[in-house]
Design a protein around this motif. Structure first.
Motif, mmCIF file in Angstrom:
data_model
loop_
_atom_site.group_PDB
_atom_site.id
_atom_site.type_symbol
_atom_site.label_atom_id
_atom_site.label_comp_id
_atom_site.label_asym_id
_atom_site.label_seq_id
_atom_site.Cartn_x
_atom_site.Cartn_y
_atom_site.Cartn_z
ATOM 1 N N TRP A 47 47.566 84.813 160.263
ATOM 2 C CA TRP A 47 46.025 85.209 160.896
ATOM 3 C C TRP A 47 46.034 86.882 161.151
ATOM 4 O O TRP A 47 46.916 87.374 161.164
ATOM 5 C CB TRP A 47 45.915 84.550 162.206
ATOM 6 C CG TRP A 47 46.868 84.339 163.164
ATOM 7 C CD1 TRP A 47 47.813 83.278 163.441
ATOM 8 C CD2 TRP A 47 47.315 85.335 164.068
ATOM 9 N NE1 TRP A 47 48.580 83.599 164.588
ATOM 10 C CE2 TRP A 47 48.234 84.941 165.003
ATOM 11 C CE3 TRP A 47 46.755 86.538 164.403
ATOM 12 C CZ2 TRP A 47 48.783 85.515 165.989
ATOM 13 C CZ3 TRP A 47 47.340 87.513 165.453
ATOM 14 C CH2 TRP A 47 48.541 86.837 166.025
ATOM 15 N N LYS A 49 43.699 89.537 164.270
ATOM 16 C CA LYS A 49 42.791 89.478 165.191
ATOM 17 C C LYS A 49 43.040 90.889 165.811
ATOM 18 O O LYS A 49 43.780 91.714 165.189
ATOM 19 C CB LYS A 49 43.380 88.342 166.148
ATOM 20 C CG LYS A 49 44.583 88.726 166.802
ATOM 21 C CD LYS A 49 45.324 87.773 167.664
ATOM 22 C CE LYS A 49 44.291 87.469 169.109
ATOM 23 N NZ LYS A 49 43.682 86.204 168.770
ATOM 24 N N GLU A 50 41.997 91.243 166.936
ATOM 25 C CA GLU A 50 41.891 92.406 167.454
ATOM 26 C C GLU A 50 42.563 92.650 168.734
ATOM 27 O O GLU A 50 42.402 91.711 169.571
ATOM 28 C CB GLU A 50 40.518 93.057 167.573
ATOM 29 C CG GLU A 50 40.099 94.336 168.058
ATOM 30 C CD GLU A 50 38.836 94.740 168.077
ATOM 31 O OE1 GLU A 50 38.591 95.599 169.032
ATOM 32 O OE2 GLU A 50 38.026 94.386 167.279
ATOM 33 N N HIS A 60 50.472 87.216 171.458
ATOM 34 C CA HIS A 60 49.994 86.193 170.543
ATOM 35 C C HIS A 60 50.808 85.532 169.289
ATOM 36 O O HIS A 60 50.779 84.405 169.251
ATOM 37 C CB HIS A 60 48.620 86.930 169.723
ATOM 38 C CG HIS A 60 47.531 87.256 170.753
ATOM 39 N ND1 HIS A 60 46.640 86.436 171.149
ATOM 40 C CD2 HIS A 60 47.322 88.403 171.188
ATOM 41 C CE1 HIS A 60 45.862 86.963 172.150
ATOM 42 N NE2 HIS A 60 46.226 88.401 172.031
ATOM 43 N N GLU A 78 44.021 96.448 164.880
ATOM 44 C CA GLU A 78 44.003 95.264 164.148
ATOM 45 C C GLU A 78 45.491 94.780 164.209
ATOM 46 O O GLU A 78 46.555 95.469 163.913
ATOM 47 C CB GLU A 78 43.793 95.583 162.662
ATOM 48 C CG GLU A 78 43.791 94.237 161.782
ATOM 49 C CD GLU A 78 43.561 94.611 160.268
ATOM 50 O OE1 GLU A 78 43.719 93.909 159.384
ATOM 51 O OE2 GLU A 78 43.568 95.924 159.938
ATOM 52 N N THR A 178 40.244 82.885 164.131
ATOM 53 C CA THR A 178 41.324 82.643 163.969
ATOM 54 C C THR A 178 41.971 81.294 164.204
ATOM 55 O O THR A 178 41.254 80.763 165.127
ATOM 56 C CB THR A 178 42.325 83.766 164.603
ATOM 57 O OG1 THR A 178 42.417 83.268 166.014
ATOM 58 C CG2 THR A 178 42.032 85.132 164.420
#
Length: 235
Positions: A47, A49-50, A60, A78, A178
């Motif tokens: 995945w 994500k920001e 995460h 990013e 995500t």
């Protein structure tokens, strides 16, 4: 439904890099990979994500037992999670990209160990999934064992690539970028007890369900080119 803030994680910055402390994996260093600085690995992406820092990115990642490496883009924040092992650039596919750097980190402790095939998994009711032995789809993880049913469900999940639980959707949420956000939606659902979910990684849809895989007819458990199956573990 709005996204629930990520629970359980405390970020500590140390020596210019990060240390992640969580209930899942204790204290975990975030280590830059010197051969992968200014390089973006192009295979094995789970995945994107920001985030604000490599340390936040690692928190995460710590929710997924299959993640040992991630990429972070300076400036944009990013965060890209990878499931592939990284040794040298010559042994994987990548593109040169200024400011995109690769890091290693730890994942939650897996009591069942790693694997190449399911025959490597000797624990009761376990199977090989993305290089890790996990509870099979007919069971859920609970304190080192694979069981059917939890007295209380937690915020951790096991994912199965290219699987879905057909026609057992109690709620649909669209525009979920995500798979991690789909997990958060399942944990935060208040109208029913969300036990499983299917994530559409092509169109970014999240299908929440109160049905466990072992409670569904066997023909409803399907292979899929669109979905990843998500199974909620016990607390």
């Amino acid at each position: 439904m709005t996204r629930r803030d990520l629970p359980l994680l405390l970020l500590i910055t140390c020596g210019g890099f990060g240390v992640v402390r969580s209930t899942a994996c204790g204290v975990c260093p975030v280590v830059p990979l010197p051969f992968f600085q200014n390089k973006r690995v192009s295979v094995g992406v789970l995945w994107t994500k920001e985030t604000t820092s490599p340390a936040e990115c690692a928190t995460h990642c710590s929710r997924f037992g299959v993640i040992r490496y991630f990429g972070f883009k300076d400036g944009s924040g990013e965060c890209v999670a990878y499931t592939v092992p990284l040794t040298t650039p010559a042994a994987t596919k990548y593109v040169d990209e200024s400011g995109f750097n690769m890091y290693s980190t730890c994942a939650p402790v897996n009591p069942f160990g790693s694997c190449v095939s399911s025959s490597d998994c000797t624990g009761a009711e376990t199977t090989c999934n993305d290089g890790q032995c996990v509870c099979d789809m007919m069971h859920v993880y609970s304190h080192g064992n694979c069981v059917q049913g939890c007295s209380t469900y937690g915020s951790e999940f096991t994912t199965f690539r290219n699987k879905d639980l057909y026609e057992h959707n109690d709620k649909f949420v669209g525009n979920v970028p995500t798979i991690e956000m789909c997990m958060d939606l399942c944990s935060a659902e208040t109208n029913f007890l969300c036990i499983t979910a299917d994530y559409d990684f092509t169109y970014h849809g999240c299908y929440l369900s109160k049905t466990a895989w072992y409670d569904a007819p066997s023909h409803m458990i399907q292979d899929s080119t669109l979905y990843h199956g998500i199974i909620r573990n016990c607390a």
